[in-house]
Design an enzyme around this catalytic site. Structure first.
Site, PDB file in Angstrom:
ATOM      1  N   ASP A  61       0.848  -1.193   0.000  1.00  0.00           N
ATOM      2  CA  ASP A  61       0.000   0.000   0.000  1.00  0.00           C
ATOM      3  C   ASP A  61       0.883   1.243   0.000  1.00  0.00           C
ATOM      4  O   ASP A  61       1.911   1.282   0.674  1.00  0.00           O
ATOM      5  CB  ASP A  61      -0.904  -0.010   1.240  1.00  0.00           C
ATOM      6  N   HIS A  87       4.790   4.133  -3.266  1.00  0.00           N
ATOM      7  CA  HIS A  87       5.693   5.203  -3.694  1.00  0.00           C
ATOM      8  C   HIS A  87       6.170   6.071  -2.542  1.00  0.00           C
ATOM      9  O   HIS A  87       7.142   6.793  -2.682  1.00  0.00           O
ATOM     10  CB  HIS A  87       5.023   6.082  -4.761  1.00  0.00           C
ATOM     11  N   ASP A 146      -9.804   1.920  -4.576  1.00  0.00           N
ATOM     12  CA  ASP A 146      -9.747   3.266  -3.992  1.00  0.00           C
ATOM     13  C   ASP A 146      -9.992   4.331  -5.056  1.00  0.00           C
ATOM     14  O   ASP A 146      -9.600   5.477  -4.902  1.00  0.00           O
ATOM     15  CB  ASP A 146      -8.411   3.497  -3.257  1.00  0.00           C
TER      16      ASP A 146
END
Length: 1532
Positions: free
Chosen positions: A526, A529, A627
């Site tokens: 999750d 980045h 999401d």
């Protein structure tokens, strides 16, 4: 071709850092590291952390790899070290040159996923994943009934959001305890544990064939996590991150402002609790600037207390013992930030202050003046900090108002309503777990450690930020500038650089990772980045210890593929999540399918051993992620089916999120959704909110496309074609390159709602090549008569009024979407079905299964069957039949093995002019260019360019698809010849018979497969006929040796004069016209394409410079013998002709060819078994006297040794004659005097001399041609006198004849000449000694200026070199530095003193050595010009018409002699110099290897321009260039 193990080659190049390049490999592959040209010859060591077999992976543990050199010799072209890849993950490599790190990168090895009771492999391209929000799964005992929906819908992987205890916000990603299973899953009477979850996951894997993965969240934890209260050091708090104090003060001030707004305190200043317009926004801006910022004085955190600093400075000034230091101009007074960030706590360096502000005496006035200057400077510095903070405050206000606008005013925002404590004006950036107090009292806590440690920073994300930078670390102002989009329910975790920096946090998260890896087959990273890379690496290493084939997926928002690759390579990410929702129209959606996987339809077959190419990350292509916003809102409910079909047709993993298939018309929020998912019930009615089945949403169609996706992945449908039929219709083809079956989906998207937008009724016709076997699926999105959608209170329900009509596996005529299907043909063997649609309404899809028509299918099968002799790759899909052409029953290798090397020249090579002599020509590709060769190499050179890139749009491929012309050219050209060549042509013709029966789009691929099989077999046959040096040599040696096949051939008419009939083993053939037997000896072309045919093919000098390398080293002894004897027959005036002209048109205008010829006889005698026999071979003399007419072969025979003696005698006697037919008819540029030829031997020195100022009798033979520049008839480089290489060659010949005569092998001990009417005898011993005694005395340019042997010391401009000539008519020419002396060093090294030779070679290396060739003249010379342009005619005497041919351009053949001389003398200089020299030689040769590999001519050029630049006037491949490089490799 034969082996089937997949091997990839990674070329290492100096300073090449490939950390951002993704190299993907599979388990079972072999990876070979090889040296690129910049590293060949150097001592390179490769290190990797890929573990030894049986060892556990340790990221920090590197070991070196052993080099393997299969040929153990010559060069580094084949040297490699390897890894056998048997383990998944990310592995690092780097390499050292000596002890210097010189480059490196990462490789990623894919995991192997297994499912089912039988543990069968699930290829990554077969993955069909569905995401479930764990909190919507309900109690654990109901999970199976909810997960069954995924099973029935055909998914084979389930992704769960975290299953841990959630924080107060109930967000799926805000975890209160990473180690504990969410208690919501348990019942009051039954507590479930991780073990129960593990058992369910195992059941899904074994019984349902479904793998499970789940998220790992490393960045943050829920604000109220219990463990965080015990270990506040795990967060960014005001104790361990004091740089956040100013941001915290601002955050609290904004909180107090928000509370005041909520209580209506700012109503009279235009800001009510409910913010509704821009005016109120402006009022907020005004209040912050006027009330908040002036009150909190943020700038003070960055400033110096002026009074305090001045007092301290004054104190130091008045101390008597201050040292006056000299001011350092680089050091300026600057503010030193207080590490504790106290108000006015910053300081300055007083030493710099004292060195900057110096009083002129010690009196109080001077000190006061100094202090006031100091005060002024401090105030200036403080003012700069004030401005900087102002700049931050401006950004903070802008960000804050942007946030307010989004949350309260924006149409697409959440519209939060009035400001309250629950919904404050802006989200808080920091936790505050204490009673509220006035701001000034609160601020006092930031310096009290046991309270400040609980003031922690929340996590979030920063738009457009550098993902490799941690925005909470010092140096970042994100919190102060309010740039964070903040998640107020979670605290950002602070790991530090290594586990020791925060032991509890690392251990806690490692345990969390291990729980996950114990029970799940994969993880989704999750917020990948913004996860610190070193943390993710550490955690994934721990996970892979427990789950070696861990499937790792991630979504990256870095905005750049290079940055994506850093994460993918370092973490070993298996699949990157890509989303179809990012496509703004159907065209873009189709482009994404093409981008994320597969190769073009009809792609070439790639060899098993090939370069490792950079890849793009494997995609997990999702129609929508959990999401992201709901497609029904953004597009329409009708688009769910066509878009999911398009995504499913991609050649990669595919996925969706739970709720998409049920047509839930809103985003299922990861924060606020508390309802449960529906359960599976086959009998449920559409109005039943809590249950679904095949009648619900698009589930039935989803099941069909998921099954199809898995079939296409498993059965190797790896080729993809996307066709944008019109603005809404996308057709995707997946093709299997082994069975040549296709599956074609046609999807009509509905990005706009069909009920409210216009869609055309008529749909374009579609052409599908081949035979449609069945309609796999046709499905239409339709409305049905039920209650409209109503959001249910307990279950996450979809739209009941929309469903799909679906029919599977039907025949074309049963279709309701296809109106009619006609069959047309495109060419003789290509059937095309024309499809007309009638009910392809928006939201419909139809999928066809298409085969080739039976006739073409059989032809492909037969082709594949015959291709298995070359590669096992073709076994699948092959078809054995009995009734093929009988020639195909014989393996190609046995037909071709009868070809001689001379015949291979015709099959593989022959340039345009050679072919024209035989009445043909090279194949021309219209609108492009002609092939370089008529033989197979012409085609293979282009295919080698096209194949790796799969450049199917190349004109070459177009030509193949458009017609059979090229195919017929290849076979007919060979059939028109006789014998074995014709048999090879017939075999190709028989293969092409089937090739012509397959669809045109497949022809390039199979044409290439046939040719590459034949070509590699032919090369093996060529090498088998060569010497053991070639057969056991490196790839470079083998490919260079093919220059021998390229240059040595027999044309329609023989180029060599006829040999004596009494000579044995002379090759003969039947003349096609006279039907009589005639000699057919191979001749050696000087270079292609300019010197390849007619009288310009054979040159004495070129032939004998090239003969040792191309014929003797390659073991072609008979051909070498015949060429030596043929030229011997043309001896006249004691010379060998320059231009041979078949003997009858010979020109005897060169002084050096005869000495090269003698050198070759010497080499022949030494290298060939029983080589001395050649001395007694009969030579058929064409010109027994200088003036005799040409005699026919056999009229007068002499043994070769007599011809040799004649040469030596004639030179000692002196040669003087005028060329026959002198004048413009033989040379239109030569001046009259130039036709006078002289040569002789100097009585004093023994040096051979000759020539005059108007002719050029050595290899540097450029004659001026320009009237305009007035150089016509003037040789650029006459080199008259004694040219250094001729002296060396004659010394070699004299020494050798002396040795032979001493052994009585050569019957003459001396030469006898007439001088002044007397007979004079000169023994070979005396001649040899004279040259030896005088050479260095007269040729060496001494480093001692007073050397008595130096006659023209005024002309010396370089010392420590050897002259290019001695006794030239223009004495300065003697002193020019050129590469010719290196030839003498190789053939007569005894002439040189080792140290002097070495020094001269060093100078030549520095001044003359270019990338591929040697500069023909010292660049310091005034007439040097490195660019040769034969077409240029201007006023420049030195350049016009290529006058500088040998005045700078870099010729290749002298490099061979330079390197061979270096090797010889380095051994005499000692081992250290030898090893350095071997590096140099390998390094130079590696550049030749690169050129040879890349050149479509597969050769080395005659010359290059300055610094290796391409010269368009050069021969593309030159015999002597290839030969001397081959000789160097032989010496190595």
């Amino acid at each position: 071709m034969g082996h089937s193990k997949q091997i990839r080659i990674l070329l290492l190049n100096e300073m090449e850092k490939l950390e951002k390049t993704l190299f993907r490999l599979e388990q079972g592959f072999e990876l070979q590291f090889r040296l690129g040209p910049t590293l060949q010859g150097k001592a390179v060591t490769v290190y990797t952390n890929y573990p030894f077999p049986g060892e556990a992976f340790n990221r920090e543990k590197f070991h070196s790899l052993e080099w393997e050199n299969p040929t153990e010799r010559e060069d580094d072209s084949d040297k490699y070290c390897k890894l056998n890849l048997q383990q998944a993950g990310s592995f690092q490599y780097y390499f050292l040159q000596g002890n210097e790190k010189s480059g490196g990168g990462y490789i990623v090895v894919d995991p192997i996923l297994r499912v089912g009771a039988d543990n069968h492999v699930l290829p990554l391209d077969c993955v069909t994943l569905q995401t479930f929000l764990a909190k919507c799964m309900g109690p654990f005992d109901e999970w199976e009934s909810r997960l069954r929906v995924a099973k029935e819908s055909g998914y084979n992987m389930i992704h769960f959001t975290p299953l841990q205890t959630l924080g107060l916000s109930r967000s799926c990603y805000s975890l209160a305890d990473q180690l504990e299973l969410n208690p919501d899953f348990s019942r009051p009477n039954k507590k479930y544990t991780w073990t129960d979850v593990g058992q369910l996951v195992e059941k899904l894997k074994k019984e349902w064939n479904i793998l499970c993965i789940t998220d790992v969240v490393y960045n943050h934890t829920a604000t109220k996590s219990k463990w965080l209260q015990e270990h506040p050091e795990s967060a960014y708090n005001l104790v361990n991150s004091p740089h956040l104090k100013p941001a915290w003060v601002l955050d609290r001030a904004l909180w107090h402002l928000s509370c005041d707004v909520a209580e209506g305190k700012y109503k009279e200043r235009g800001v009510a609790a409910l913010i509704e317009n821009d005016h109120q926004m402006n009022c907020i801006r005004k209040i912050i600037w006027e009330d908040i910022f002036p009150k909190i004085h943020l700038w003070e955190f960055f400033q110096v207390d002026v009074d305090k600093a001045v007092e301290q400075f004054r104190g130091l000034l008045t101390q008597g013992n201050r040292k006056t230091t000299k001011p350092d101009p680089k050091q300026h007074l600057k503010i030193i930030q207080d590490p504790e960030y106290r108000r006015l706590g910053c300081t300055v360096d007083m030493n710099v202050a004292l060195a900057t502000f110096i009083p002129h005496d010690n009196g109080p006035a001077a000190i006061n003046e100094c202090c006031s200057w100091f005060r002024k400077r401090i105030e200036e510095l403080n003012s700069e900090k004030h401005q900087l903070v102002n700049y931050h405050q401006e950004q903070a206000v802008n960000c804050l108002l942007g946030n307010v606008f989004y949350e309260r005013l924006a149409g697409h925002g959440p519209k939060l309503g009035p400001v309250t404590r629950k919904h404050p004006l802006v989200t808080r950036y920091f936790t505050f777990p204490f009673e509220e107090m006035p701001l000034s009292t609160e601020e006092s806590m930031i310096h009290v450690p046991n309270k400040a440690c609980f003031l922690m920073a929340h996590n979030g994300w920063v738009m457009g930020d550098d993902p490799l930078r941690n925005f909470a670390e010092p140096g970042s102002d994100v919190y102060l500038r309010r740039e964070l989009i903040c998640w107020g329910d979670s605290v950002k975790l602070r790991y530090g650089k290594k586990p020791e920096d925060c032991p509890y946090l690392w251990a806690h998260m490692k345990k969390y990772t291990e729980i996950t890896a114990t029970y799940f087959q994969g993880v989704r990273l999750d917020n990948c980045h913004s996860t610190p890379l070193h943390v993710a690496e550490y955690m994934l290493d721990a996970a892979r210890k427990l789950q070696p084939n861990l499937y790792v997926v991630a979504e990256l928002f870095t905005g750049s593929e290079d940055l994506d690759n850093i994460f993918v390579t370092r973490l070993g990410i298996s699949s990157l999540i890509r989303e179809a929702m990012s496509a703004y129209d159907s065209h873009e959606e189709g482009r994404l399918v093409y981008r994320y996987g597969g190769e073009p339809v009809g792609s070439f077959v790639q060899p098993c051993l090939r370069p490792l190419m950079p890849a793009i990350a494997h995609a997990l292509f999702m129609d929508v992620t959990h999401d992201n916003e709901c497609p029904i809102v953004h597009r329409s409910a009708y688009d769910a089916l066509p878009s999911s079909t398009i995504v499913s047709m991609a050649c990669c993993a595919s996925g969706s999120t739970k709720g998409y298939d049920e047509l839930v018309p809103h985003q299922i929020s990861v924060v606020s959704e508390e309802r449960f998912y529906t359960k599976w019930n086959p009998a449920a009615s559409p109005s039943n909110f809590g249950e679904v089945n095949f009648q619900s949403g698009i589930i039935a169609a989803r099941c069909a496309i998921n099954k199809l996706h898995q079939e296409l992945g498993a059965k190797g449908f790896i080729q993809v074609y996307v066709d944008q039929v019109d603005e809404d219709i996308v057709a995707v083809t997946r093709h299997s390159p082994s069975i040549h079956q296709s599956v074609v989906s046609v999807s009509r998207t509905a990005f706009r709602n069909p009920k409210t937008s216009f869609y055309r009724k008529e749909v374009p016709q579609m052409c599908i090549p081949g035979k449609i076997e069945e309609v796999v699926l046709e499905a239409r999105t339709v409305e049905r008569n039920t209650e409209p959608y109503r959001k249910d209170a307990n279950s996450i329900n979809g739209m009941p009024n929309i469903t799909v009509e679906i029919r599977e596996h039907i025949q074309l005529n049963e279709s309701k979407i296809v109106k009619q299907a006609g069959i047309t043909t495109k060419g003789p063997n290509e059937y095309i079905q024309e499809i007309e649609f009638e009910n392809l309404s928006p939201g419909s899809v139809i999928i066809f299964r298409v085969s080739l028509d039976p006739h073409a299918q059989a032809a492909v099968g037969i082709l594949r069957n015959h291709l298995t002799q070359f590669s096992p790759h073709f076994k699948s899909g092959s078809l054995a039949v009995d009734n093929t052409d009988p020639i195909l029953k014989i393996p190609f290798a046995s037909i071709a093995s009868k070809l001689t090397l001379a015949e291979l020249n015709q099959v593989l090579y022959r340039c345009e002019s050679e072919e024209q002599e035989d009445g043909g020509g090279c194949y021309n590709i219209p609108n492009w260019s002609s092939l370089k060769y008529a033989g197979l190499q012409g085609l293979m050179s282009i295919l080698a360019e096209i194949r790796p890139k799969n450049d199917l749009g190349h004109p070459f491929c177009d030509n193949l698809r458009s017609g059979d012309w090229m195919i017929d050219y290849v076979s007919n050209r060979l059939i028109s010849r006789s014998g074995t060549i014709a048999e090879v042509g017939k075999w190709l013709q028989a293969m092409f018979f089937y090739l012509k029966q397959i669809p045109r789009y497949l022809i390039p691929c199979y044409f290439d497969a046939i040719l590459i099989g034949a070509y590699t077999t032919l090369l093996d046959i060529a090498w088998k006929q060569m010497s053991s040096f070639v057969q056991n040599g490196s790839t470079f040696v083998k490919h260079l040796s093919l220059g021998s096949v390229q240059m040595c051939g027999v044309g329609k008419s023989p180029s060599l004069p006829l040999l004596s009939p009494s000579l044995m083993d002379v090759p003969c053939r039947l003349n096609e016209i006279t039907r009589e037997k005639e000699q057919c000896c191979v001749s050696l072309a000087a270079g292609l394409p300019h010197f390849s045919s007619g009288i310009f093919r054979c040159w004495g000098r070129d032939t004998f410079i090239a003969l040792r390398g191309l014929l003797l080293i390659t073991g072609r002894y008979l051909e070498a013998r015949n060429i030596i004897l043929a030229f011997a027959g043309t001896l006249r005036h004691g010379l060998i002709p320059n231009l041979l002209g078949e003997g009858t048109y010979a020109r005897y205008n060169c002084r050096d060819a005869v000495w090269w010829w003698l050198q070759c006889i010497q080499d022949y005698c030494k290298m060939v078994p029983n080589g001395l026999d050649i001395l007694r071979c009969p030579v058929s003399r064409m010109y027994p006297t200088d003036d005799s007419a040409p005699l026919s072969a056999g009229t007068l025979d002499q043994p070769l040794f007599e011809v040799i003696q004649e040469t030596m005698q004639r030179h000692m006697q002196g040669i003087q004659f005028r060329e026959r037919n002198a004048g413009p008819q033989i040379d239109r540029n030569m001046k009259d005097e130039g036709f006078n030829i002289t040569a002789g031997v100097d009585e004093e020195t023994g040096f051979v001399y000759g020539g005059n100022r108007l002719n050029c009798g050595t290899w540097m033979d450029k004659m001026g041609e320009s009237d305009r520049a007035r150089n016509k008839g003037i040789p650029a480089t006459p080199r008259d006198g004694s040219a250094v290489e001729i002296v060396g060659l004659s010394k070699s010949a004299v020494r050798w004849l002396l040795e032979l005569s001493q052994k009585n092998i050569f019957p003459y001990h001396e030469v006898t000449v007439k001088r002044h009417g007397k007979v004079v005898r000169v023994s070979y011993d005396e001649w040899n000694r004279k040259i030896q005694d005088n050479f260095e005395k007269l040729f060496y340019v001494s480093e001692d200026p007073s050397d008595v042997n130096e006659k023209h010391s005024n002309l010396v401009h370089k010392r420590g070199i050897y002259k290019d000539s001695y006794g030239a008519s223009s004495p300065w020419c003697d002193y020019q530095l050129r590469p010719n002396f290196t030839i003498a060093m190789v053939v007569a090294p005894e002439l040189f003193t080792t140290e002097k030779a070495w020094k001269a070679l060093e100078i030549a290396g520095e001044k003359l050595l270019g990338p591929l060739g040697m500069k023909t003249l010292d660049p310091d010379d005034m007439v040097y010009c490195g660019t040769y342009d034969n077409a240029l005619d201007n006023d420049n005497y030195s350049l016009a018409k290529g006058f500088n041919y040998h005045q700078g351009p870099e010729w290749l053949w002298p490099v061979g002699y330079f390197l061979r001389a270096k090797l010889y003398f380095s051994k005499l200089m000692g081992p250290e110099i030898t090893s350095k020299t071997i590096f140099l030689v390998k390094n130079v040769l590696s550049r030749h290897y690169v050129h040879l590999e890349r050149s479509p001519w597969k050769g080395l050029p005659e010359l290059t321009n300055e610094n290796g630049q391409y010269c368009p006037f050069s021969c593309e491949t030159q015999a002597w260039s290839i030969a001397t490089i081959l000789e160097t490799l032989y010496d190595l």
